[in-house]
Enzyme design. Structure first.
Site, PDB file in Angstrom:
ATOM      1  CB  ILE A  24      -0.956  -0.011   1.218  1.00 42.72           C
ATOM      2  CG1 ILE A  24      -1.972  -1.163   1.082  1.00 42.72           C
ATOM      3  CG2 ILE A  24      -1.658   1.326   1.384  1.00 42.72           C
ATOM      4  CD1 ILE A  24      -2.802  -1.425   2.330  1.00 42.72           C
ATOM      5  CB  THR A  42      11.086   6.469   4.877  1.00 45.52           C
ATOM      6  OG1 THR A  42      11.985   5.793   5.752  1.00 45.52           O
ATOM      7  CG2 THR A  42       9.771   6.670   5.556  1.00 45.52           C
ATOM      8  CG  ASP A  67      13.850  -0.705  12.279  1.00 49.56           C
ATOM      9  OD1 ASP A  67      12.725  -0.358  12.710  1.00 49.56           O
ATOM     10  OD2 ASP A  67      14.317  -1.844  12.450  1.00 49.56           O
ATOM     11  CG  ASN A  90       1.466   2.421   4.522  1.00 49.48           C
ATOM     12  OD1 ASN A  90       0.364   1.887   4.410  1.00 49.48           O
ATOM     13  ND2 ASN A  90       2.579   1.862   4.041  1.00 49.48           N
ATOM     14  CB  SER A 141      -6.416   2.458  11.359  1.00 54.59           C
ATOM     15  OG  SER A 141      -6.950   1.533  12.285  1.00 54.59           O
ATOM     16  CE1 TYR A 155      -2.007  -5.041  11.039  1.00 50.93           C
ATOM     17  CE2 TYR A 155      -4.358  -5.500  10.916  1.00 50.93           C
ATOM     18  CZ  TYR A 155      -3.224  -4.894  10.395  1.00 50.93           C
ATOM     19  OH  TYR A 155      -3.314  -4.154   9.248  1.00 50.93           O
ATOM     20  CE  LYS A 159      -2.064  -1.348  11.248  1.00 46.34           C
ATOM     21  NZ  LYS A 159      -1.322  -0.250  10.601  1.00 46.34           N
TER      22      LYS A 159
HETATM   23  N1  LIG Z   1      -2.870  -5.369   3.251  1.00 46.69           N
HETATM   24  C1  LIG Z   1      -3.987  -5.245   3.922  1.00 46.69           C
HETATM   25  O1  LIG Z   1      -4.953  -6.000   3.754  1.00 46.69           O
HETATM   26  C2  LIG Z   1      -4.122  -4.162   4.946  1.00 46.69           C
HETATM   27  C3  LIG Z   1      -5.385  -3.906   5.469  1.00 46.69           C
HETATM   28  C4  LIG Z   1      -5.529  -2.896   6.406  1.00 46.69           C
HETATM   29  C5  LIG Z   1      -4.438  -2.162   6.815  1.00 46.69           C
HETATM   30  N2  LIG Z   1      -3.211  -2.455   6.290  1.00 46.69           N
HETATM   31  C6  LIG Z   1      -2.083  -1.668   6.775  1.00 46.69           C
HETATM   32  O2  LIG Z   1      -1.481  -1.015   5.679  1.00 46.69           O
HETATM   33  C7  LIG Z   1      -0.099  -0.811   5.965  1.00 46.69           C
HETATM   34  C8  LIG Z   1       0.711  -1.331   4.794  1.00 46.69           C
HETATM   35  O3  LIG Z   1       0.467  -2.717   4.664  1.00 46.69           O
HETATM   36  P1  LIG Z   1       0.862  -3.554   3.387  1.00 46.69           P
HETATM   37  O4  LIG Z   1      -0.211  -4.550   3.213  1.00 46.69           O
HETATM   38  O5  LIG Z   1       1.238  -2.663   2.277  1.00 46.69           O
HETATM   39  O6  LIG Z   1       2.151  -4.334   3.955  1.00 46.69           O
HETATM   40  P2  LIG Z   1       3.565  -4.690   3.345  1.00 46.69           P
HETATM   41  O7  LIG Z   1       3.480  -4.875   1.879  1.00 46.69           O
HETATM   42  O8  LIG Z   1       4.088  -5.799   4.185  1.00 46.69           O
HETATM   43  O9  LIG Z   1       4.417  -3.369   3.625  1.00 46.69           O
HETATM   44  C9  LIG Z   1       4.722  -2.976   4.940  1.00 46.69           C
HETATM   45  C10 LIG Z   1       5.670  -1.812   4.887  1.00 46.69           C
HETATM   46  O10 LIG Z   1       5.976  -1.402   6.232  1.00 46.69           O
HETATM   47  C11 LIG Z   1       7.373  -1.262   6.338  1.00 46.69           C
HETATM   48  N3  LIG Z   1       7.841  -1.542   7.702  1.00 46.69           N
HETATM   49  C12 LIG Z   1       7.507  -2.582   8.491  1.00 46.69           C
HETATM   50  N4  LIG Z   1       8.173  -2.519   9.643  1.00 46.69           N
HETATM   51  C13 LIG Z   1       8.947  -1.392   9.589  1.00 46.69           C
HETATM   52  C14 LIG Z   1       9.866  -0.784  10.470  1.00 46.69           C
HETATM   53  N5  LIG Z   1      10.189  -1.310  11.671  1.00 46.69           N
HETATM   54  N6  LIG Z   1      10.481   0.363  10.076  1.00 46.69           N
HETATM   55  C15 LIG Z   1      10.207   0.905   8.870  1.00 46.69           C
HETATM   56  N7  LIG Z   1       9.349   0.370   7.998  1.00 46.69           N
HETATM   57  C16 LIG Z   1       8.733  -0.771   8.351  1.00 46.69           C
HETATM   58  C17 LIG Z   1       7.963  -2.256   5.374  1.00 46.69           C
HETATM   59  O11 LIG Z   1       9.274  -1.873   5.069  1.00 46.69           O
HETATM   60  P3  LIG Z   1      10.418  -2.912   4.566  1.00 46.69           P
HETATM   61  O12 LIG Z   1       9.700  -3.946   3.750  1.00 46.69           O
HETATM   62  O13 LIG Z   1      11.319  -2.039   3.772  1.00 46.69           O
HETATM   63  O14 LIG Z   1      11.036  -3.490   5.775  1.00 46.69           O
HETATM   64  C18 LIG Z   1       6.999  -2.143   4.205  1.00 46.69           C
HETATM   65  O15 LIG Z   1       7.361  -1.079   3.368  1.00 46.69           O
HETATM   66  C19 LIG Z   1       0.187  -1.527   7.285  1.00 46.69           C
HETATM   67  O16 LIG Z   1       0.149  -0.590   8.333  1.00 46.69           O
HETATM   68  C20 LIG Z   1      -0.976  -2.480   7.402  1.00 46.69           C
HETATM   69  O17 LIG Z   1      -1.257  -2.816   8.730  1.00 46.69           O
HETATM   70  C21 LIG Z   1      -3.027  -3.430   5.363  1.00 46.69           C
END
Ligand SMILES: NC(=O)c1ccc[n+]([C@@H]2O[C@H](COP(=O)([O-])OP(=O)(O)OC[C@H]3O[C@@H](n4cnc5c(N)ncnc54)[C@H](OP(=O)(O)O)[C@@H]3O)[C@@H](O)[C@H]2O)c1
Length: 245
Positions: A24, A42, A67, A90, A141, A155, A159
């Site tokens: 996302i 970032t 990080d 995010n 969230s 989780y 959130k």
């Molecule tokens: N996918 C869904 O269904 C969904 C639904 C509702 C909400 N969300 C929320 O949307 C957001 C993005 O999710 P996504 O699905 O896109 O996940 P994703 O593809 O796993 O991406 C997560 C991102 O967060 C970064 N990250 C994680 N831990 C970190 C840390 N300690 N320091 C800096 N960066 C960190 C990762 O960076 P690196 O990979 O570079 O380590 C990555 O860029 C999250 O907050 C998630 O909870 C997702």
């Protein structure tokens, strides 16, 4: 030529996107750049963050590796930040385990990434006065904050805290004309959800709970983020937008 009327444009705005190396966050960085923003992207993974940078439209974008669970890296990120008009908070992780089996280290990891990092980065960039007047914060969230499912307590709680934090920011930063809102995203297929979390059958079954019988696409969350960053939402603060149907 007359400039096209578009209150959703991000032209002239600089936007910080955390978690921009994947899913996302990557889609948000790309879509923001397409709407005219200068992006500060970032994440932790250098190669994937570079891929995001290569996909951005326009010039002048910046990437900063950090990080967000490490105080010194948050401080460095903020010191390297230009002045911003938008902050997309995010970055996040998920861990699933029934309450009786929750391990304290995992609970810390989930809250440190999803909740504490959001607090501490917001604090640091506001104290450093990096957010311009009229700026907007968008906190990622999840529908999980409202609709709980078994095994998702860590989780969901992390959130729910983020959703509430967005409202506190809306109140406390209103005197600076800074808005803050949360997005409650439904299931979007990204590395976070697809990698190891749910089987292909579980994903198919889950889609049937949605009105449109499908999961969201990362861009469909990004477009909601863009609304909240843009002047189109100039009188919207302290709300949560459900992007899930
Ligand atoms: N996918 C869904 O269904 C969904 C639904 C509702 C909400 N969300 C929320 O949307 C957001 C993005 O999710 P996504 O699905 O896109 O996940 P994703 O593809 O796993 O991406 C997560 C991102 O967060 C970064 N990250 C994680 N831990 C970190 C840390 N300690 N320091 C800096 N960066 C960190 C990762 O960076 P690196 O990979 O570079 O380590 C990555 O860029 C999250 O907050 C998630 O909870 C997702």
């Amino acid at each position: 030529m007359m400039e096209m009327y578009n209150p959703y444009s991000l032209a002239g705005k600089t936007v910080l996107v955390t978690g921009a190396s994947s899913g996302i966050g990557r889609a948000t960085a790309i879509e923001c750049s397409r709407l005219g923003a200068t992006v500060v992207a970032t994440g932790r993974n250098e190669a994937r963050l570079r891929e995001t940078m290569a996909a951005l439209t326009g010039e002048g974008h910046v990437s900063i590796l950090a990080d967000l669970t490490k105080a010194e890296e948050v401080a460095r990120l903020v010191s390297e930040l230009p002045q911003i008009d938008g902050f997309v908070c995010n970055a996040g992780i998920i861990k699933r385990r029934p309450v009786s089996y929750v391990k304290e280290e995992e609970l810390h990891e989930v809250f440190e990434t999803n909740t504490f990092a959001a607090f501490m980065l917001t604090k640091a960039l506001m104290k450093a006065r990096k957010m311009n007047r009229g700026g907007s914060m968008v906190f990622m969230s999840s529908m999980a904050a409202r609709q709980v499912t078994p095994g998702n307590a860590m989780y969901a709680a992390s959130k729910a805290a983020v959703e509430s934090f967005a409202r506190s920011c809306a109140l406390e930063y209103a005197p600076m004309q800074v808005r803050a809102n949360a997005i409650l995203a439904g299931m979007v297929e990204t590395p976070l959800t697809v990698k190891g979390l749910l089987s292909a059958e579980d994903l198919e079954r889950d889609k049937q709970h949605y009105l449109l019988k499908r999961h969201g696409k990362p861009e469909e969350i990004a477009w909601a983020v863009i609304y909240l960053l843009s002047d189109a939402s100039a009188w919207t603060s302290g709300t949560s937008l459900m992007v899930s149907c």
